[in-house]
Design a protein around this motif. Structure first.
Motif, short mmCIF file in Angstrom:
data_model
loop_
_atom_site.label_atom_id
_atom_site.label_comp_id
_atom_site.label_asym_id
_atom_site.label_seq_id
_atom_site.Cartn_x
_atom_site.Cartn_y
_atom_site.Cartn_z
N LEU A 1 -8.36 -8.92 -0.30
CA LEU A 1 -8.35 -8.17 -1.56
C LEU A 1 -7.52 -6.90 -1.43
CD1 LEU A 1 -9.38 -7.79 -4.46
CD2 LEU A 1 -11.36 -6.62 -3.47
N GLU A 2 -7.70 -6.18 -0.31
CA GLU A 2 -6.90 -4.97 -0.08
C GLU A 2 -5.42 -5.29 0.01
OE1 GLU A 2 -9.08 -1.69 2.53
OE2 GLU A 2 -9.15 -3.67 3.48
N LEU B 1 -2.06 1.77 6.38
CA LEU B 1 -0.82 1.01 6.21
C LEU B 1 -0.51 0.21 7.48
CD1 LEU B 1 1.56 0.29 4.43
CD2 LEU B 1 2.74 2.32 5.30
N ALA B 2 -0.77 0.79 8.64
CA ALA B 2 -0.56 0.05 9.89
C ALA B 2 -1.47 -1.18 9.95
CB ALA B 2 -0.84 0.97 11.09
N THR B 3 -2.69 -1.05 9.46
CA THR B 3 -3.61 -2.18 9.43
C THR B 3 -3.10 -3.27 8.49
OG1 THR B 3 -5.47 -0.75 9.93
CG2 THR B 3 -5.99 -2.89 8.96
N TYR B 4 -2.59 -2.87 7.33
CA TYR B 4 -2.05 -3.85 6.39
C TYR B 4 -0.88 -4.62 7.01
CZ TYR B 4 -4.55 -1.51 2.52
OH TYR B 4 -5.49 -0.98 1.69
N ASN C 1 -0.79 -8.63 8.06
CA ASN C 1 0.16 -9.59 7.50
C ASN C 1 1.54 -8.93 7.36
OD1 ASN C 1 1.48 -11.64 6.23
ND2 ASN C 1 0.00 -11.88 4.59
N PRO C 2 2.42 -9.15 8.33
CA PRO C 2 3.75 -8.52 8.30
C PRO C 2 4.60 -8.91 7.09
CG PRO C 2 3.28 -9.34 10.50
CD PRO C 2 2.20 -9.86 9.60
N SER C 3 4.18 -9.90 6.33
CA SER C 3 4.96 -10.27 5.15
C SER C 3 4.81 -9.27 4.00
CB SER C 3 4.57 -11.67 4.68
OG SER C 3 3.25 -11.68 4.19
N VAL C 4 4.01 -8.20 4.19
CA VAL C 4 3.88 -7.17 3.17
C VAL C 4 5.02 -6.14 3.26
CG1 VAL C 4 1.38 -7.40 3.03
CG2 VAL C 4 2.37 -5.63 4.48
N LEU C 5 5.97 -6.34 4.16
CA LEU C 5 7.06 -5.38 4.34
C LEU C 5 7.85 -5.11 3.05
CD1 LEU C 5 8.30 -6.22 7.93
CD2 LEU C 5 7.03 -4.22 7.17
N PRO C 6 8.12 -6.09 2.19
CA PRO C 6 8.80 -5.74 0.93
C PRO C 6 7.99 -4.75 0.08
CG PRO C 6 8.97 -8.09 1.32
CD PRO C 6 8.03 -7.54 2.37
N SER C 7 6.68 -4.83 0.14
CA SER C 7 5.85 -3.87 -0.58
C SER C 7 5.92 -2.50 0.08
CB SER C 7 4.40 -4.34 -0.64
OG SER C 7 4.32 -5.56 -1.35
N VAL C 8 6.11 -2.48 1.39
CA VAL C 8 6.28 -1.20 2.09
C VAL C 8 7.58 -0.54 1.61
CG1 VAL C 8 6.61 -0.10 4.35
CG2 VAL C 8 4.95 -1.93 4.09
N PHE D 1 -2.46 -4.07 -2.51
CA PHE D 1 -1.29 -3.35 -2.00
C PHE D 1 0.01 -4.03 -2.41
CE2 PHE D 1 1.86 -2.73 1.43
CZ PHE D 1 2.11 -1.39 1.22
N VAL D 2 0.04 -5.36 -2.32
CA VAL D 2 1.25 -6.09 -2.69
C VAL D 2 1.56 -5.94 -4.17
CG1 VAL D 2 2.23 -8.42 -2.89
CG2 VAL D 2 1.11 -7.72 -0.77
N LYS D 3 0.53 -5.98 -5.01
CA LYS D 3 0.75 -5.86 -6.46
C LYS D 3 1.13 -4.45 -6.87
CE LYS D 3 -2.27 -9.66 -7.67
NZ LYS D 3 -3.60 -10.05 -8.09
N SER D 4 0.53 -3.45 -6.22
CA SER D 4 0.79 -2.05 -6.58
C SER D 4 0.80 -1.18 -5.33
CB SER D 4 -0.28 -1.57 -7.55
OG SER D 4 -0.08 -0.22 -7.84
N PRO D 5 1.93 -1.13 -4.62
CA PRO D 5 1.99 -0.35 -3.38
C PRO D 5 1.67 1.13 -3.57
CG PRO D 5 3.90 -1.77 -3.56
CD PRO D 5 3.18 -1.85 -4.86
N SER D 6 2.04 1.69 -4.73
CA SER D 6 1.79 3.12 -4.94
C SER D 6 0.30 3.43 -5.09
CB SER D 6 2.56 3.61 -6.16
OG SER D 6 2.17 2.90 -7.30
N SER D 7 -0.53 2.42 -5.32
CA SER D 7 -1.97 2.66 -5.41
C SER D 7 -2.53 3.19 -4.09
CB SER D 7 -2.71 1.39 -5.82
OG SER D 7 -2.61 0.40 -4.80
N LEU D 8 -1.89 2.82 -2.99
CA LEU D 8 -2.32 3.33 -1.68
C LEU D 8 -2.09 4.84 -1.61
CD1 LEU D 8 -3.39 2.60 1.13
CD2 LEU D 8 -1.03 2.29 1.85
#
Length: 170
Positions: A28-29, A55-58, A62-69, A33-40
Motif C-alpha cells: 500500500l505504501e 525512501l531507502a526502504t521503498y 522494490n527498485p522499480s520505483v526509481l521513476p517515481s523517485v 508513493f508510485v501514484k503520488s511521489p510528492s505525498s512522501l
C-alpha cells in the motif's frame, strides 16, 4: 490463465526485493508513493532523516520505483534532494549483497540524474550504514578490523600505502 499471470507477477515482485520481509515497505505504501511521489514530502515535512530512511526502504523493497523517485526529485526543494541522494546510497548498500543488479541499477540512476544536490547527498552518505537495521548488519559477513590496515606485510611491520584504493565488497 489469470491465476498463472498472478503467480508470475508475484514471483517477479519477490525477485525485485533486496531486503527481508520484516524490513520491507507495505504494498500500500509503495502504491501510494508510485501514484503520488510528492505525498512522501508532504507527510515527512521538515524531517530529512525520516525522508531518507523511508525512501531507502521503498527503493530497497522494490527498485522499480526509481521513476517515481525521479518525480520526487523534481517536486522537492533543493534542501530535500541531499536526503534523497542519501536514501539512494542506503538503498544501494542494502541491495549490494542480495541483488547486485538492483544496486547497479540504483548507482546508474544516480549517475544519470545530473542533480548536484542529489549526487552530493549520495556521496556524503558514503559507507554510512546507519540506515540499515541492526539485524541486517548482524547477518552480513564480518568486517575485518580497520586498525590493522595501517600496517602490511607478513609480520605487519611495513607501513601501508594510505592512497591505495579500498577494495569494494563483492
Amino acid at each position: 490463465m489469470a491465476g498463472s499471470a498472478l503467480i508470475v507477477s508475484s514471483i517477479d515482485a519477490c525477485r525485485a526485493q533486496c531486503v527481508e520481509l520484516s524490513d520491507r515497505a507495505s504494498q500500500l505504501e509503495l502504491d501510494t508513493f508510485v501514484k503520488s511521489p510528492s505525498s512522501l514530502l508532504e507527510r515527512l515535512r521538515n524531517d530529512k532523516e525520516k525522508l531518507r530512511f523511508r525512501l531507502a526502504t521503498y527503493i530497497a523493497t522494490n527498485p522499480s520505483v526509481l521513476p517515481s523517485v525521479q518525480s520526487l526529485i523534481s517536486a522537492s526543494a533543493s534542501a530535500d534532494r541531499s536526503a534523497i541522494g542519501a536514501a539512494l546510497k542506503i538503498a544501494e548498500g542494502r541491495c549490494t549483497s542480495t541483488k547486485p543488479d538492483a544496486a547497479r541499477k540504483i548507482r546508474d540512476f544516480v549517475q544519470r540524474i545530473g542533480d548536484l544536490n542529489v549526487q552530493a547527498g549520495y556521496s556524503a552518505a558514503g559507507d554510512d550504514t546507519s540506515g540499515i537495521p541492526a539485524q541486517s548488519q548482524a547477518k552480513g559477513p564480518a568486517q575485518p578490523s580497520r586498525g590493522g590496515a595501517l600496517l602490511e606485510g607478513e609480520w605487519k611491520t611495513k607501513l601501508a600505502d594510505p592512497f591505495k584504493p579500498v577494495p569494494l565488497p563483492n
